[in-house]
Write an enzyme that holds these catalytic residues in place. Sequence first.
Site, PDB file in Angstrom:
ATOM      1  CB  THR A  48     -31.125  34.948  18.311  1.00 48.13           C
ATOM      2  OG1 THR A  48     -30.351  36.137  18.203  1.00 48.13           O
ATOM      3  CG2 THR A  48     -30.701  33.974  17.237  1.00 48.13           C
ATOM      4  CE1 TYR A 111     -25.887  40.764   3.345  1.00 47.23           C
ATOM      5  CE2 TYR A 111     -26.232  43.108   3.008  1.00 47.23           C
ATOM      6  CZ  TYR A 111     -26.013  41.852   2.494  1.00 47.23           C
ATOM      7  OH  TYR A 111     -25.902  41.680   1.140  1.00 47.23           O
ATOM      8  CE1 TYR A 137     -26.740  38.029  21.437  1.00 50.31           C
ATOM      9  CE2 TYR A 137     -28.758  38.544  20.262  1.00 50.31           C
ATOM     10  CZ  TYR A 137     -27.833  37.615  20.683  1.00 50.31           C
ATOM     11  OH  TYR A 137     -27.989  36.294  20.358  1.00 50.31           O
ATOM     12  NE  ARG A 142     -28.115  33.336  15.726  1.00 55.07           N
ATOM     13  CZ  ARG A 142     -28.969  32.612  15.000  1.00 55.07           C
ATOM     14  NH1 ARG A 142     -29.462  33.103  13.878  1.00 55.07           N
ATOM     15  NH2 ARG A 142     -29.322  31.406  15.388  1.00 55.07           N
ATOM     16  CE  LYS A 166     -27.950  36.370  24.312  1.00 59.49           C
ATOM     17  NZ  LYS A 166     -29.192  36.026  23.571  1.00 59.49           N
ATOM     18  CB  ILE A 208     -29.371  36.608  27.941  1.00 60.25           C
ATOM     19  CG1 ILE A 208     -29.390  37.872  28.818  1.00 60.25           C
ATOM     20  CG2 ILE A 208     -30.559  36.603  26.974  1.00 60.25           C
ATOM     21  CD1 ILE A 208     -29.258  39.169  28.059  1.00 60.25           C
TER      22      ILE A 208
END
Length: 296
Positions: A48, A111, A137, A142, A166, A208
Amino acid sequence: MENLPFGRMITAMVTPFDEAGELDVPRVKQLADRLVVGGNDALIINGTTGESPTVFYPQKMELFRAVLEAVDGRVPVIANVGDNCTADTIDFALKVQELGVDGFMCVVPYYNKPPQEGMYQHFAAIARAVKLPIVLYNIPGRCVVNMEAETTLRLARDFENIVAIKEASGRMEQVEAIVAGAPEGFAVYSGDDSATLPIMERGGVGVISTIGNVAPERMRQLVYLAAEGNFAEAQRAHDQLLPLMEGLFTTSNPILVKEALKLAGFPVGGVRLPLVSATPQQSAELKAIMEAVGVL
């Protein structure tokens, strides 16, 4: 550390661009070297913070090659190959695997809004297809959806090459459940600098990091104090850095991380649309924070 192939302090590196907005390969190499010298145990490339949505596949390959050349085996290089299409992720990962990276990071599909079984099958398909270790992750802010603890644990138990997560969900009860149920050797990393200490207090192994682009030595100190069980000193280190941890996220990441590097005398170019550069006011506020915490 023998059970942590990627260590504890891992920075998600920004992606340097030139004045035309193209990949700045010389600066990529300089930044990678700077982060290794700064004390990072490993680097995440094109996550990201590395503007992965606007760095297309051929440029990702060029970016990975440049970092591998600059790092030259000093620390592990973890390539973010995650996508919201399982087939594309596998196809790309197989190509990246040949470059000599040390591991992959793969994000929860965004999405699509997959159910938990869809998340499991997505990561299972990737794990079966590749040889390298995988860091999951989870970032609901997001991706819209949250990967629940039981899905993470199911993947950790079923696939030896799924070695870490993460966690950027902000849900401490979820972190606790993953730590409590994880098989031996499965690592939980904070995906949010400001949550690093609380997560490590709950059994997480490190971070991270975003702030690691700007102040890797300071963040490393915090992480290793916590790893040693010196939580009082770690809390002091956390409190001293917290204004910058929060200040870097007053607008969309990595706008202010790149601005911070510019203020620190190590410019790495701007961001690609639809992100926009920091405003003069944002820059001035960030400079004041950096001075107050002793980074400038």
